[in-house]
Design a protein around this motif. Sequence first.
Motif, PDB file in Angstrom:
ATOM      1  N   UNK A   1       0.800  -1.216   0.000  1.00 34.02           N
ATOM      2  CA  UNK A   1       0.000   0.000   0.000  1.00 34.02           C
ATOM      3  C   UNK A   1       0.831   1.263   0.000  1.00 34.02           C
ATOM      4  N   UNK A   2       0.272   2.303  -0.586  1.00 31.83           N
ATOM      5  CA  UNK A   2       0.927   3.603  -0.586  1.00 31.83           C
ATOM      6  C   UNK A   2       0.054   4.631  -1.263  1.00 31.83           C
ATOM      7  N   UNK A   3       0.475   5.880  -1.211  1.00 34.72           N
ATOM      8  CA  UNK A   3      -0.123   7.005  -1.927  1.00 34.72           C
ATOM      9  C   UNK A   3      -1.361   7.584  -1.264  1.00 34.72           C
ATOM     10  N   UNK A   4      -2.397   6.803  -1.084  1.00 34.75           N
ATOM     11  CA  UNK A   4      -3.657   7.331  -0.563  1.00 34.75           C
ATOM     12  C   UNK A   4      -4.185   6.411   0.540  1.00 34.75           C
ATOM     13  N   UNK A   5      -5.335   5.777   0.326  1.00 42.21           N
ATOM     14  CA  UNK A   5      -5.836   4.818   1.308  1.00 42.21           C
ATOM     15  C   UNK A   5      -4.787   3.750   1.612  1.00 42.21           C
ATOM     16  N   UNK A   6      -4.014   3.369   0.590  1.00 45.34           N
ATOM     17  CA  UNK A   6      -2.976   2.365   0.783  1.00 45.34           C
ATOM     18  C   UNK A   6      -1.921   2.797   1.785  1.00 45.34           C
ATOM     19  N   UNK A   7      -1.555   4.080   1.750  1.00 46.24           N
ATOM     20  CA  UNK A   7      -0.570   4.603   2.697  1.00 46.24           C
ATOM     21  C   UNK A   7      -1.124   4.618   4.112  1.00 46.24           C
ATOM     22  N   UNK A   8      -2.376   5.023   4.218  1.00 44.67           N
ATOM     23  CA  UNK A   8      -3.026   5.091   5.529  1.00 44.67           C
ATOM     24  C   UNK A   8      -3.119   3.707   6.168  1.00 44.67           C
ATOM     25  N   UNK A   9      -3.636   2.729   5.413  1.00 45.77           N
ATOM     26  CA  UNK A   9      -3.782   1.383   5.970  1.00 45.77           C
ATOM     27  C   UNK A   9      -2.420   0.725   6.230  1.00 45.77           C
ATOM     28  N   UNK A  10      -1.449   0.964   5.352  1.00 46.26           N
ATOM     29  CA  UNK A  10      -0.122   0.357   5.557  1.00 46.26           C
ATOM     30  C   UNK A  10       0.535   0.885   6.823  1.00 46.26           C
ATOM     31  N   UNK A  11       0.326   2.157   7.136  1.00 47.35           N
ATOM     32  CA  UNK A  11       0.923   2.732   8.345  1.00 47.35           C
ATOM     33  C   UNK A  11       0.328   2.111   9.603  1.00 47.35           C
ATOM     34  N   UNK A  12      -0.887   1.607   9.484  1.00 47.88           N
ATOM     35  CA  UNK A  12      -1.579   0.988  10.614  1.00 47.88           C
ATOM     36  C   UNK A  12      -1.331  -0.515  10.704  1.00 47.88           C
ATOM     37  N   UNK A  13      -1.011  -1.132   9.557  1.00 48.03           N
ATOM     38  CA  UNK A  13      -0.935  -2.592   9.509  1.00 48.03           C
ATOM     39  C   UNK A  13       0.432  -3.135   9.101  1.00 48.03           C
TER      40      UNK A  13
END
Length: 217
Positions: A75-87
């Motif tokens: 994940x990265x860039x948008x929703x992917x960045x947000x979820x990756x930072x959490x998971x």
Amino acid sequence: MSKVIVYLGPSLSIEKAKAILEADYRPPIRRGDLKKALKSGVDIVGIIDGTFFNDSPVAHKEILDVLKKGVTVVGGSSMGALRASELDVFGMVGVGRIYECYRSGRIEADDEVAVTYNPVTGEQISEPLVNVRYQLKAAEKDDVMTKKEKDALLSMAAGMHYPDRTYPNILKMSVEKGLLSSDKADSLLKYINEKPLNLKAEDAVAVLEKIKKISIS
């Protein structure tokens, strides 16, 4: 050969994405999409764009369930960045500067990456706050504006509802509030139009390049 599904929306055009990575490109991820992906036998999932707020965003548990089944999730860039930072502690792979900003706590709000876009064409309509930060930092570095002006504009933009964040709106409001002169606002808009920066697009490219490396390793 690995089966790759990438959830992509306004952060990067499909044409540019396909030039980097051959994959099954699908619209911004929403709740329930990963179940469908599992049924299709996916090996690698790329999450770039996703729905936000009241529009059924992908849940943490959905991603965790996919990871437990041995699927690689990047994940990265948008929703992917947000979820990756959490998971990322559970095995999700985070990529890019926006991911790092969320992970470090330098940014926290979901609406840092939220935008409105045309659902038919995928064209972005509003500007994500992370891009505004990136663009104004460059303007300060190029002496188009002072640090005080940059900080004042960012504070004002952060207080705007995310669909209203466009550069013309931001600069118009900055003049109305006395943060910039009309001439300075015009000069800044000209600079932005001549030297546009898009951090979300850069990170989306990084996600695709990372998936490409994983898929051939």
